[in-house]
Design an enzyme around this catalytic site. Structure first.
Site, PDB file in Angstrom:
ATOM      1  N   ARG A  37       0.830  -1.217   0.000  1.00 34.44           N
ATOM      2  CA  ARG A  37       0.000   0.000   0.000  1.00 34.44           C
ATOM      3  C   ARG A  37       0.862   1.263   0.000  1.00 34.44           C
ATOM      4  NH1 ARG A  37      -5.306  -1.012   3.768  1.00 34.44           N
ATOM      5  NH2 ARG A  37      -5.988  -2.929   2.799  1.00 34.44           N
ATOM      6  N   ASP A 146     -14.815  10.162  10.384  1.00 34.85           N
ATOM      7  CA  ASP A 146     -13.838   9.137  10.006  1.00 34.85           C
ATOM      8  C   ASP A 146     -12.460   9.773  10.155  1.00 34.85           C
ATOM      9  OD1 ASP A 146     -14.212   6.318   8.239  1.00 34.85           O
ATOM     10  OD2 ASP A 146     -12.213   7.220   8.142  1.00 34.85           O
TER      11      ASP A 146
HETATM   12  C1  LIG Z   1     -14.462  -0.977   7.192  1.00 38.27           C
HETATM   13  S1  LIG Z   1     -14.880   0.717   7.296  1.00 38.27           S
HETATM   14  C2  LIG Z   1     -16.491   0.625   8.045  1.00 38.27           C
HETATM   15  C3  LIG Z   1     -17.462   1.598   7.455  1.00 38.27           C
HETATM   16  C4  LIG Z   1     -18.901   1.507   8.002  1.00 38.27           C
HETATM   17  N1  LIG Z   1     -18.962   1.791   9.400  1.00 38.27           N
HETATM   18  C5  LIG Z   1     -19.483   0.144   7.709  1.00 38.27           C
HETATM   19  O1  LIG Z   1     -19.661  -0.665   8.627  1.00 38.27           O
HETATM   20  O2  LIG Z   1     -19.789  -0.128   6.537  1.00 38.27           O
HETATM   21  C6  LIG Z   1     -13.832   1.249   8.639  1.00 38.27           C
HETATM   22  C7  LIG Z   1     -13.607   2.752   8.697  1.00 38.27           C
HETATM   23  O3  LIG Z   1     -12.992   3.083   9.944  1.00 38.27           O
HETATM   24  C8  LIG Z   1     -12.114   4.150   9.736  1.00 38.27           C
HETATM   25  N2  LIG Z   1     -11.135   4.218  10.844  1.00 38.27           N
HETATM   26  C9  LIG Z   1     -10.078   3.396  11.076  1.00 38.27           C
HETATM   27  N3  LIG Z   1      -9.413   3.805  12.167  1.00 38.27           N
HETATM   28  C10 LIG Z   1     -10.073   4.884  12.652  1.00 38.27           C
HETATM   29  C11 LIG Z   1      -9.873   5.753  13.769  1.00 38.27           C
HETATM   30  N4  LIG Z   1      -8.848   5.599  14.603  1.00 38.27           N
HETATM   31  N5  LIG Z   1     -10.743   6.785  13.937  1.00 38.27           N
HETATM   32  C12 LIG Z   1     -11.787   6.969  13.085  1.00 38.27           C
HETATM   33  N6  LIG Z   1     -12.015   6.189  12.010  1.00 38.27           N
HETATM   34  C13 LIG Z   1     -11.178   5.149  11.802  1.00 38.27           C
HETATM   35  C14 LIG Z   1     -11.483   3.840   8.398  1.00 38.27           C
HETATM   36  O4  LIG Z   1     -10.916   5.001   7.792  1.00 38.27           O
HETATM   37  C15 LIG Z   1     -12.666   3.253   7.619  1.00 38.27           C
HETATM   38  O5  LIG Z   1     -13.290   4.219   6.825  1.00 38.27           O
END
Ligand SMILES: C[S@@+](CC[C@H](N)C(=O)[O-])C[C@H]1O[C@@H](n2cnc3c(N)ncnc32)[C@H](O)[C@@H]1O
Length: 283
Positions: A37, A146
């Site tokens: 990545r 996010d």
């Molecule tokens: C797999 S997606 C889930 C999206 C949605 N909640 C769903 O269930 O479809 C995970 C998201 O968490 C965010 N994320 C990861 N670490 C984070 C953090 N420390 N604070 C806020 N967001 C975070 C990522 O950028 C990503 O967009």
């Protein structure tokens, strides 16, 4: 073709930083993934080695950190992902609390706490808008947050490839999405009547204090804590808990759980938890 490899020392430095700042677990097995990545970032910056890149990440101008976070986060999401949650919200939770004035005395407030590209927040808006059409005095507001600026940008634009809205029922697709005038583009945009009730902001769930004044009836924190270790999960959920109104609900992803965590939340449906009404505990 770029052959740069991420050596053990660089991996340790970056993975420690990612675990501490973002919360995402980075065991040695993730080295190849991280290398792949980050090569994209090296290419974008015209760099040929990770020595150069790691120096750049930790230089005083830390603008690269945002890009690095964008490439290490997993952003998979969908409209109506885990549809039971939306059914529960519409058919059980809201009817149960309307008599108490939720959404009537003040807007029904929902927080999508890892909103990715916005599909979850707009699905919530569709469901709540449907409620509002049957109860003219029902109002709602949605906050999406996010850590990744790239996904927030997409969420704010609210423009998606038409294929992404396939999980949305045909009647609701027609009602809530605008087709692009350019037929070849195959894009849709969420209608303004939903967009005006949804705002997005950048927020790192790892920050000890969330700069948010609101309290929420419902928080969705789905498919994100799975990437964190247990102590971090506990700290985040405990913080989110303190942003729920008494009787408010926390939704986790279907492979996530509150088991073993000492919080005054009761399980009311699979991966749906309710804050007890008579607790004033601030986390
Ligand atoms: C797999 S997606 C889930 C999206 C949605 N909640 C769903 O269930 O479809 C995970 C998201 O968490 C965010 N994320 C990861 N670490 C984070 C953090 N420390 N604070 C806020 N967001 C975070 C990522 O950028 C990503 O967009």
């Amino acid at each position: 073709m770029l052959n740069a490899t991420l050596n053990e020392r660089h991996f340790r430095r970056l993975s420690e930083f990612i675990e501490n700042e973002v919360g995402i677990k980075m065991p040695a097995t993730k080295r190849v993934m991280l290398e792949g990545r980050l090569r994209k970032r090296l290419r974008a910056l015209g760099m040929s080695s990770f020595d150069e890149y790691v120096e750049h990440v930790f230089s005083r101008d830390d603008g690269e950190i945002v890009h690095m976070i964008d490439v290490v986060t997993t952003n998979k999401t969908d409209f109506f992902r885990e549809p039971d949650h939306f059914r529960y919200l519409q058919e059980q939770l809201i009817p149960r609390h309307l008599p108490e004035g939720w959404g009537l005395n003040e807007p029904f407030k929902v927080w999508s706490a890892a909103s990715s590209t916005g599909e979850e927040a707009y699905t919530l808006a569709i469901v709540l808008n449907e409620v509002a059409q049957n109860r003219r005095d029902f109002r709602y507001r949605i906050l999406g947050t996010d850590i990744s600026t790239a996904v927030l940008h997409t969420a704010q634009k609210a423009v998606y490839p038409a294929a992404r809205v396939r999980p949305v029922d045909a009647r609701l697709q027609k009602k809530y999405f605008l087709r692009s005038r350019d037929r070849d583009a195959e894009l849709v945009r969420v209608r303004p009547e939903l967009r005006r009730n949804v705002v997005f902001h950048r927020l790192n769930l790892m920050t000890p204090e969330f700069p948010i004044a609101d309290r929420f009836h419902v928080i969705f924190c789905r498919n994100v804590i799975i990437y964190f270790d247990r102590p971090r999960q506990e700290a985040i959920l405990s913080r989110l808990y303190s942003f729920l109104v008494p009787g408010g609900y926390l939704f986790l992803g279907h492979s996530e759980s509150m088991a073993g965590l000492n919080l005054p939340l009761v399980s009311v449906a699979p991966t749906v938890y309710q804050r007890r009404k008579n607790t004033n505990r601030e986390a």
